[in-house]
Design an enzyme around this catalytic site. Sequence first.
Site, short mmCIF file in Angstrom:
data_model
loop_
_atom_site.label_atom_id
_atom_site.label_comp_id
_atom_site.label_asym_id
_atom_site.label_seq_id
_atom_site.Cartn_x
_atom_site.Cartn_y
_atom_site.Cartn_z
N ALA B 15 35.00 -12.49 -21.97
CA ALA B 15 36.46 -12.47 -22.12
C ALA B 15 36.56 -13.07 -23.22
CB ALA B 15 37.26 -13.09 -20.92
N CYS B 16 37.37 -13.10 -23.90
CA CYS B 16 37.04 -13.68 -25.58
C CYS B 16 38.57 -13.80 -26.12
CB CYS B 16 36.20 -13.04 -26.46
SG CYS B 16 34.74 -12.65 -25.62
N SER B 17 38.41 -14.72 -27.25
CA SER B 17 39.64 -14.53 -28.19
C SER B 17 39.31 -14.20 -29.44
CB SER B 17 40.46 -16.31 -28.56
OG SER B 17 39.25 -16.85 -28.76
#
Lengths: 503, 390
Positions: B15-17
């Site tokens: 899960a990332c930005s």
Amino acid sequence: MISYLWPRFLVERDLRRCIRCGVCTRQCAFEVHHLYEEEDWVYSDESACVGCLRCVTLCPTKALVVRPNPTQPPPNANWTTEYLQNIYKQAETGGVLLTGMGCDKGYPVYWDRMVLDASQVSNPSIDPLREPMELRTYLGAKPDSLEVERVEGRPVLHTKLAPQLELAVPIMFSAISYGAISYNACESLARAAAELGTFYNTGEGGLHRNLYRYGKNTICQVASGRFGVHADYLEVAAALEIKIGQGAKPGIGGHLPGEKVTGEISRTRMIPRGTDALSPAPHHDIYSIEDLAQLVYALKEATDWEKPVSVKIAAVHNSAAIASGIVRAGADIVVLDGIRGGTGAAPTMIRDNVGIPVELALAAVDDRLRREGIRNRASLVVAGGIRCSADVVKAIALGADAVYIGTAALVALGCHVCQRCYTGKCNWGIATQDPRLTRRLNPDVGARRLVNLVRAWSHEIMEMLGGMGINAIESLRGNRLKLRGVGLNQEELEILGIRHAGR
Amino acid sequence: MLREAVLRDEKDFSACSIFGMMSPSGKRVNGEPIIRAMANMRERSNGLGGGFAAYGIYPQCPDLYCFHVMFDDHVARKQTEEHLRRDFEVCDSGPIPTRPCDGVENPPLLWRYFLLPRSTDDCDIGEEDRVVRVVMEINVKVDGAFVFSSGKDMGVFKGVGFPEDIGRFFRLEEYEAYLWTGHGRFPTNTQGWWGGAHPFNILDWSVVHNGEISSYGINRRFLEMYGYSCTLHTDTEVVAYAVDLLLRRQGLGVEEMAAVFAPPLWSEIDRMEEGKRKLHAALRQVYGSLLLNGPFSVIISNRRQMIGLTDRIRLRPLVVGSGRDFDYISSEEAPMRLLDDTVSETWIPWGGEAVVFELKEEAVPELTVPIEVFRSEVPLAARGTGRAEG
């Protein structure tokens, strides 16, 4: 000569339940049951029983039990009942052992040694009851790239694609010839394929004129015997399939005993009534790969390049190299038929000992075509031993575009896999031409049962796809990361191109 | 060894930005704003990977390929340089400037090379294909070496750490670019590996990606047929290579690429007018193995474009906004508001709808934008880094 064979099955009748109605006597074409009305008695000759369970299923009072005969030869790990009985049979007849359906030996079933993945947390599983889930599949040659032109700023496709078969579900009905099975069975398959938006395959027995109306859903086969092959037959089909080999009997041609060659069949196959229809082992115009290419292109030419041409081979040791040659010979679809593939009649020794499990052949062929960069050029279809929707999912994850089901389809029609198709006495009205028997299979009911089966499998496939977080079948195809092996050795894992569970 | 640090899964569960900003007129800004944007989304990453791609940073030599390479040791470096010299004239080389930074530990050797391809008799293969081949060769064959940036007038900076720390480590305030993309990682299963951080790059293309591509297994095998070796063990790599294959090598447009990665449903295709239907059907038939299935949002960029895209059922966030000088694509709206009070409109694109920002034809990426352009009242430099320092 006295036969030394002993019955394989015991037929037990609960006399308190039996009402001497005679259903069992009428249902059994092998003449196991005899009703003696004067004596109020039914006698069962177990030695004729093949274990098809027709009598058990139809007995109105459920008075019958058929079970394996506990009488066995002296215990011996080598000389089992099967080998002894085969020897007695051959000693009594001097003939080649015949059998029907697919190999029943306990070779490893790799479907059962692979398990599937599902999403947890980091990607959401998808609920096919609430969200779209796509199974549509196209079979046929694909180019390596598409050319798109800009016309007034709008993209326009410039590449013309080779002809494609559109399947609503990646499941088709295997080649089973009219002759091997009854007209009603053929009609059931044809109607089910049409209703499901998929295809059935005529096998090598030609196509009955009444079934031409299902041509859009028909793959017409051209085998070494060329039975029933003529211009109309090629014209009416959606696709053509050259049968080089069959998983149940690699290396030999098809067999249809003369007993099954009735009037309609002789007309459809264009052979005299009552003659054995024995296809030559090879195509006598194909002794090499370039000859195959000629037939592929001859068929394409004959049908104005409008139909995909498929080539079916039995899964054998060097399938990968052969498949590569077939793709290079211009085939749009390659079909691999594994050792567990069925048949209406085959020599037992060949059925049970020649060929390889289709899972291994599929993995090897898909790898090879990818290594050569030609996997796009043909679709890959597997046949032979697909028993349930999970097998379908695993086959697609290994690299198949679609599967053929044969035995499973016949089981849906009532087959109990007694392996006596070659006798022409199928009590379920499937592998027979005896009008008394064939009318037991009503095509309305047969088509309904097949449609139900494939619909049920489709739902299950969607559930499995959704569980993996995938909503289109093409994202499963060849996606071997979705598979893990259980109890497989390193070499098997390597061939299948998968990792062991836990890794 | 670099590659051995990776778990066997070959695939990223993260899960990332993601954040991208681009000035269509070619105005350049240093790395400070994007570092702050990434810091603002700190809770979307977990310190196991951060990185940036910057376009327009080497204006002194815009026509040379600039390779950024990480090495385990100088043996790997020497081997790599031998490889490079075979196909390129090395115009300049040296370590990438860094500074020690809390939160960034055990960096590999980081070098960069400015390269001019040698002329060759090999007429079968174009210059860019040769560059791709050299990158693949080094990444596959040289143990302990990894080319993580290979474009012209652009560079990727990435490593293990929170993105803001990685940005400071690489001294990004010293670079000025008209297009920045950034990434903060939250991997759940891969050990920290410098090469595994985003962006992923090949030639001018770079990709930052939030999501898990469930179709990775087949995307990878399909790309292997076209000569791409997926050495990075993560699904984002396949996006970079797929972009290269479709847009550069096969000449498809961005719209078609979006229709391959996140195609319309068959039921939608069936309802299209004939020409469009044929195109979309063919795209799915031919490139079905490149459908990126599973939750993702990506920002794909090259020297002239910044493209945002989410999966077709939009399982990961993507917000788009435009300010006076910069356009933004981001996982969240907050950082663009934080950076730029001229952002007037923001919107959420449909799943599978590509958002494309392009450098204007006449744009010459030369002007340097003073940081104050974003907010006049308080100079950015005075506002700290945005890290959770308190």
